[in-house]
Design an enzyme around this catalytic site. Sequence first.
Site, short mmCIF file in Angstrom:
data_model
loop_
_atom_site.label_atom_id
_atom_site.label_comp_id
_atom_site.label_asym_id
_atom_site.label_seq_id
_atom_site.Cartn_x
_atom_site.Cartn_y
_atom_site.Cartn_z
CB CYS A 1 -0.28 -10.51 22.12
SG CYS A 1 1.27 -9.73 22.52
CG ASP B 1 -2.09 -20.14 25.22
OD1 ASP B 1 -1.27 -20.31 26.15
OD2 ASP B 1 -2.21 -19.06 24.61
CE LYS C 1 2.94 -15.28 29.12
NZ LYS C 1 3.19 -13.85 28.96
CG HIS D 1 -0.85 -14.58 22.99
ND1 HIS D 1 0.16 -14.77 22.09
CD2 HIS D 1 -0.39 -13.68 23.89
CE1 HIS D 1 1.19 -14.02 22.45
NE2 HIS D 1 0.89 -13.36 23.53
CD GLN E 1 -1.56 -14.68 30.57
OE1 GLN E 1 -1.47 -14.53 31.78
NE2 GLN E 1 -0.77 -14.02 29.73
#
Lengths: 145, 409
Positions: free
Chosen positions: B363, B200, B226, B123, B203
């Site tokens: 992104c 990260d 999220k 991202h 997700q």
Amino acid sequence: MHSLDEPRILRGIIMDHYDNPRNRGLVDDESYTKVNMNSDTCIDNLDIQVKMNGDIIEDVRYDGEACAICTSSTSIMSELMIGKTKEEALKIFDNYMNMIYEKDYDEDLLEEAIAFKNTHKQANRIKCATLGWNGFIKIIKEGEE
Amino acid sequence: MFDVLKVRKDFPMLNGKTMQGKPLIYLDNGATTLKPKVVIESVCDYLSQYSGNAHRGDYDLSHEVDEQYENARMIVKNFINAKKVEEIVFTSGSTDSLNMVAYGYGRTHLTQGDEILITVAEHASNILPWFEVAKETGAIVKYIPLDEKGRLTLENVKNAITEHTKIISIAQVTNVLGHKAPLKDICTYAHEHHITVVCDGAQSVPHQLTDVQDLGVDFLVFSGHKMCGPTGVGVLYGKYDLLCETSPLRLGGGSNSRFNSCGIVTLKNPPYKFEAGTPNIEGVIGLGSAIIYLSHLGMNDIEAYEQELREYCISKMKELDNVEIYNEDSTGAIAFNIKGVFSQDGASLFNSYGIAVRAGQHCAKILDEFLGVTNTLRVSFYFYNTKEEIDQLIEVCKKGDDFLDAFFG
């Protein structure tokens, strides 16, 4: 009802200009003024070129990556604007924007561009339907300064 | 396993919200997720019942806020199995957290010629801060090659590591391709080479069980919104000694214990030195409620159910000859296109049927170099989605040729 009002016909206009965009492709010619229009919120990214001859819009070119709505609206815009005076072009532009934003407009001035009369129903497509037009007017207005 | 129809009753947005006159089918959970009533109520409860500042007052109300705020920190700590509650820093989201790591840790630990390893599937927020830090420190950003399916493998990580590698910063699950990285193995190997691993988790953390101690990851970031929480709140997890070595980017009230007019400042210990200024208190409290909600459903069950939805969707898409899928065997979002339809026109078509899907580069703007297409449609599920919703998505895929219908609705 205007003869062009039928969705089938309006759709045909858009598909025709999407499949066979008119005046597409940039030219390497310094007498053209160029602007890049890159949407902040979506993928559409077009370069627009305009060549003036005195007060007359002699040519409009564009190229880049864009969706059906953006490509076809820009193609129709280019056809509408070529050969017009600056004043006529501004009037067409204003009427087009009035149509997009659901205000009063003169559809006779817009010819095939009335295919985009329903854009407001899909508000996220307003940017697509106006990107090329805004690029064109940016060049015209900057030329005045 | 939870009852999805019962779960759906918890979400106001799934009970009456329409788009284009049709009941909303929300398949853009990679962008943000819907909120259950318990989260909304906990935010309202703070705003209406005990609104005050945290860590600032000597009165009961302030104490009550402190308790709820710090309780949320404990909830996060337990959720990701951190060793200490002080390893949980509240931020404004994954982007904020990644910037804090890049500037607060990367900038102070990297020198000329050091290498930062990322992938092309990252991202923007896991790329741009590193570009900037590299520019300032003279370090170099390098890319770990993905395999032919777009996966990050331990083998490729090993091959990419050099004696100059100092930081590996990767998504546990990428936002477009959705492949799961072998994070634990990567951490083990990286640590043998004295490399810091930043993950990260935007997700991944919302969709699966996370155990930072088992993974061994050095920094982990994720966003509240999220995972059913409010927007504007997220987490930076860091091993305590690394957080001690990390400089705060913002200074101000609450981050220092004392300072004098000569400019001598004594910063507080982590996590407080990173939380200058009044934090997003209702966001933090809402995130705490969201995590409790998810934990009740069970992260393993959530993961299993979403995988079932994904497999169902893939099998249905494969029955169509006008759909191209770019990541058949992954675990996260499905990246696809309707053949001959520009993704944005496709998304518009779905919109006209009340279905929210994403079009674009998501992104991850350098991914096109890998995929060979500049943009795709993306559907991303959450535990409240159903097979019936997927059936409707598939019906619309079949109408691909009529994508301008959307325009004439």
